[in-house]
Design an enzyme around this catalytic site. Sequence first.
Site, PDB file in Angstrom:
ATOM      1  CB  THR A 195      -0.918   0.036   1.245  1.00  0.00           C
ATOM      2  OG1 THR A 195      -0.094   0.177   2.403  1.00  0.00           O
ATOM      3  CG2 THR A 195      -1.753  -1.225   1.378  1.00  0.00           C
ATOM      4  CG  HIS A 196       0.450   4.338   1.303  1.00  0.00           C
ATOM      5  ND1 HIS A 196      -0.340   5.455   1.219  1.00  0.00           N
ATOM      6  CD2 HIS A 196      -0.146   3.526   2.213  1.00  0.00           C
ATOM      7  CE1 HIS A 196      -1.359   5.342   2.056  1.00  0.00           C
ATOM      8  NE2 HIS A 196      -1.272   4.176   2.673  1.00  0.00           N
TER       9      HIS A 196
ATOM     10  CB  SER B 254      18.665   1.715 -25.370  1.00  0.00           C
ATOM     11  OG  SER B 254      19.432   2.860 -25.674  1.00  0.00           O
TER      12      SER B 254
ATOM     13  CE  LYS C 119      17.316   1.151 -20.078  1.00  0.00           C
ATOM     14  NZ  LYS C 119      16.996   2.543 -20.417  1.00  0.00           N
TER      15      LYS C 119
ATOM     16  CD  GLU D 175       8.300   1.872 -21.001  1.00  0.00           C
ATOM     17  OE1 GLU D 175       8.828   2.867 -20.518  1.00  0.00           O
ATOM     18  OE2 GLU D 175       8.868   1.144 -21.830  1.00  0.00           O
TER      19      GLU D 175
END
Length: 464
Positions: A161-162, A283, A289, A296
């Site tokens: 949570t949070h 990348s 990468k 996304e």
Amino acid sequence: MSDGGKQALWGGRFKGQSDPLFRRFNDSLPFDYRLLMEDIAGSIAWAKAIRRAGVLDDAELAQLLAALAELAILAQQNPAAPLGSGEEDIHSWVETQLIKRTGNLGKKLHTGRSRNDQVATDLRLWTRSQIDARQAELLDLQRSLVELAQRHKDCIIPGYTHLQRAQPVMLAHWCLAYVEMLRRDHDRLADARRRVNVCPLGSGALAGTAYQVDRTMLASDLGFDRPTDNSLDAVSDRDFVAETLAALALTGVHLSRLAEDMIIYCTQEFGFLELSDAVSSGSSLMPQKKNPDSLELIRGKCGRLIGAQNTLLVTLKGLPLAYNKDMQEDKEPLFDAMENAALAIRMAGIVLRNTRIREDVTLKAARGGYSNATDLADYLVARGVPFRESHDIVGKAVRHAIAAGKPLEELPLDELRTFSPLIADDVYAALSIDSCLSKRQIHGGTGRASVHNALHAAANRLGL
Ligand code: ARG
């Protein structure tokens, strides 16, 4: 784009030529060509309806149906056939094609019909079949989640949570949380579909057709549940588009949250999961990468789904009854949202099938972060301490443990007892992760048996 030289359906009243930019501005064919199949189906049903009303005779109907069947084959072979014809919209294109094939008879089909009830009918037919497709995709995505859970049946992850470690949960519980969201999405589409599935044809331009067509039979010929009850409403109602877009927007929100969870989980900082090369990209600059572009973009698509709903609502707001050309703007957001929702839902399933969970990492993380603190509080509650007080005691113990750089379960008993003399040797069992989970053996909770039951039920429901 228009060729500018075409005679529009409504040319009779006009003497002057349309401005070329107006033609381009006004034409909807470049996007509503997608309604080709639906326009043909609607035309077939309308031809039968006006035959029953005595407008056509049997031979004329047969000839029109043969020409429409020919068009349907053409449409199947090349759905984009109308593009580049310079026609104003798909309705004009179909009519022109009919006239090409049947001469003057083709000109009779539009008797008693308006493009206003026609386009509303076509769009409902299109939306209905697209909803069916999205529902099937949503079920498949639920299957991907259930299968991931089944592959990692006993995997434990930290629950947050949070975005702070809170309590351990089963990975399967996390998977099933998204299954619940998608189930509601499926249900919302089913609900929208009920209101999509009514037939506006026979409403004419706005006042109802002047021909005695049997609208109930017409509706049922097109698979609709019933005809619409008010012609003014029928030609101007786009609630069904707004509701469908709302359902898709919320689906987008769910997919975006799933994507966000997974994007975080596959960072090197978390390292809970690894995406296969099939759904990652690299990348151009940094050779090391491996980026979760698939996730996304799923998150990114949500923006246009929400945007589509907004676009439509703002377009409809303030329109006087009944049909207004503004309503032509309903289609592009709907087409775009449907196409991109389909892509995002399907992509999410593929990503899940290409996801490997690092169970050792998630277990270690679930053990850390003092996520068994609530269980220590519950331990004291079981020994008669009121919860608010035990919460305070454990808070102090956690502060001590953090300073000592140790998890609660590694503090020696005498240290633990300085916080409460009620703590005894059995506390260590109570602090184990298995105990934390097994305490939550409740319907809807993350107890191992509860989750396994829920997983079993989901798999059954999804035919797995
Ligand atoms: N292309 C139009 C649309 O998509 C069809 C309806 C046009 N009706 C009219 N009266 N201009 O809304």
